[in-house]
Design a protein around this motif. Structure first.
Motif, PDB file in Angstrom:
ATOM      1  N   ALA A 166       2.364  73.125  -7.534  1.00 42.39           N
ATOM      2  CA  ALA A 166       1.466  74.130  -8.124  1.00 42.39           C
ATOM      3  C   ALA A 166       0.019  73.720  -7.902  1.00 42.39           C
ATOM      4  CB  ALA A 166       1.763  74.285  -9.617  1.00 42.39           C
ATOM      5  N   PHE A 167      -0.271  72.434  -8.090  1.00 40.32           N
ATOM      6  CA  PHE A 167      -1.620  71.906  -7.896  1.00 40.32           C
ATOM      7  C   PHE A 167      -2.050  72.022  -6.438  1.00 40.32           C
ATOM      8  CE2 PHE A 167      -4.152  68.046  -6.829  1.00 40.32           C
ATOM      9  CZ  PHE A 167      -5.323  68.397  -7.480  1.00 40.32           C
ATOM     10  N   GLU A 168      -1.157  71.662  -5.521  1.00 37.60           N
ATOM     11  CA  GLU A 168      -1.489  71.634  -4.088  1.00 37.60           C
ATOM     12  C   GLU A 168      -1.583  73.035  -3.476  1.00 37.60           C
ATOM     13  OE1 GLU A 168      -2.062  69.025  -2.076  1.00 37.60           O
ATOM     14  OE2 GLU A 168      -1.360  67.276  -3.204  1.00 37.60           O
ATOM     15  N   TYR A 172      -3.903  78.572  -2.174  1.00 38.29           N
ATOM     16  CA  TYR A 172      -3.410  79.639  -1.299  1.00 38.29           C
ATOM     17  C   TYR A 172      -2.945  80.855  -2.092  1.00 38.29           C
ATOM     18  CZ  TYR A 172      -3.184  75.657   1.903  1.00 38.29           C
ATOM     19  OH  TYR A 172      -3.497  74.540   2.651  1.00 38.29           O
ATOM     20  N   GLY A 173      -3.117  80.798  -3.400  1.00 38.68           N
ATOM     21  CA  GLY A 173      -2.635  81.889  -4.249  1.00 38.68           C
ATOM     22  C   GLY A 173      -1.146  81.827  -4.509  1.00 38.68           C
ATOM     23  N   ILE A 174      -0.528  80.689  -4.191  1.00 39.92           N
ATOM     24  CA  ILE A 174       0.914  80.529  -4.378  1.00 39.92           C
ATOM     25  C   ILE A 174       1.176  79.914  -5.753  1.00 39.92           C
ATOM     26  CG2 ILE A 174       2.986  79.327  -3.556  1.00 39.92           C
ATOM     27  CD1 ILE A 174       1.709  79.374  -0.737  1.00 39.92           C
ATOM     28  N   ARG A 175       2.000  80.582  -6.533  1.00 43.82           N
ATOM     29  CA  ARG A 175       2.391  80.061  -7.842  1.00 43.82           C
ATOM     30  C   ARG A 175       3.703  79.288  -7.719  1.00 43.82           C
ATOM     31  NH1 ARG A 175       4.037  83.123 -11.411  1.00 43.82           N
ATOM     32  NH2 ARG A 175       4.551  84.989 -10.217  1.00 43.82           N
ATOM     33  N   VAL A 176       3.806  78.183  -8.478  1.00 47.75           N
ATOM     34  CA  VAL A 176       5.024  77.370  -8.465  1.00 47.75           C
ATOM     35  C   VAL A 176       5.411  77.055  -9.903  1.00 47.75           C
ATOM     36  CG1 VAL A 176       6.185  75.338  -7.533  1.00 47.75           C
ATOM     37  CG2 VAL A 176       4.187  76.287  -6.333  1.00 47.75           C
ATOM     38  N   ASN A 177       6.575  77.525 -10.311  1.00 47.19           N
ATOM     39  CA  ASN A 177       7.076  77.277 -11.658  1.00 47.19           C
ATOM     40  C   ASN A 177       8.535  76.849 -11.585  1.00 47.19           C
ATOM     41  OD1 ASN A 177       4.802  78.214 -13.530  1.00 47.19           O
ATOM     42  ND2 ASN A 177       5.020  80.000 -12.188  1.00 47.19           N
TER      43      ASN A 177
END
Length: 254
Positions: A166-168, A172-177
């Motif tokens: 999520a941090f990295e 790019y507007g990419i969400r990571v959950n």
């Protein structure tokens, strides 16, 4: 009325049975074009094909295989904008019965498999400003179930990978959950156990959840769809625990 994921392209690893299948079917019902990765469940893959889901044979622990599969998805369905990393394996063993080869296999699928899929799908996710949902486990937070210590290590890895990715990738507007399920009635949970043993595990879990129940795959899929949706567009780096309110966590610390 337009369905929530109309036009979306979704990849679900380990998508032909258990939690993965429930996720794949749920996205399909909401209008998404779905690819379900699998390793050995060919019959189940054919069942999904009849539902309009694209089955793709892929070993996520092999990066070249993931690259091949990513190319198939892009060619057949278009650019992926939702990646669900669900593929996972579990070998139960007590701490003192450590077998390095079994831990290596779990790391290869449960942790490295996520790295492989994210890196190979990253060009597509960048282009679509997509979202990633990883399937962790409450074992990775620290529940007290015998024989799951080494599995828990890999799922703790999934949780920190979720936060670091999520941090990295936020730029790019990419969400990571992530979703961290509790004990769910699946082939994975039942593997190597007799029917009597499974019933004893169910009783154990029920006695240690606030809701006095065990989980089903359909209890997990809605949390995944929520995190992948526009309703969660201001959420990233988060872990949602879906475990019926387990009370037997090993410590009260974070």
């Amino acid at each position: 009325m337009e369905r929530e994921f109309e036009g979306s392209v979704v990849v679900v690893t380990g998508g032909t049975r258990g939690i993965g299948r429930a996720i794949a079917e749920s996205f399909t019902k909401e209008g998404a074009k779905v690819a379900a990765f699998f390793v050995s469940s060919d019959k189940k893959a054919e069942e999904l094909k009849s539902m309009g889901i694209l089955p793709v044979k892929c070993d996520v622990s092999n990066r070249e295989d993931v690259k091949r599969a990513a190319d198939i998805v892009q060619r057949e369905l278009g650019e992926t904008n939702i990646l669900v990393n669900n593929a996972g394996i579990m070998y139960r063993m007590a701490l003192e019965n450590y077998e390095e080869s079994l831990l290596d296999k779990m790391f290869a699928v449960n942790v490295k498999g996520i790295i492989n899929t994210v890196l190979e799908f990253l060009p597509q996710l960048k282009a679509t400003r997509g979202t990633i949902v990883n399937i962790a486990s409450n074992a990775g937070i620290g529940t007290a179930l015998e024989g799951t210590t080494y599995y828990a290590i890999t799922k703790a890895g999934v949780i920190i990978l979720t936060r670091r990715m999520a941090f990295e990738l936020g730029k790019y507007g990419i969400r990571v959950n992530a979703v961290a399920p509790g004990w769910v009635e699946t082939d994975l949970a039942a593997a190597g156990r007799s029917l009597d043993e499974i019933e004893k595990i169910k009783d154990f879990i029920r006695s240690r959840t606030m809701l006095r129940m065990t989980g089903l795959p359909d209890h997990i899929a809605p949390a995944v769809l929520f995190l992948a949706s526009e309703r969660a567009k201001y959420m990233t780096g988060q872990v949602i625990v879906v475990d019926g309110g387990r009370t037997d966590y090993l410590t009260h610390g974070i």
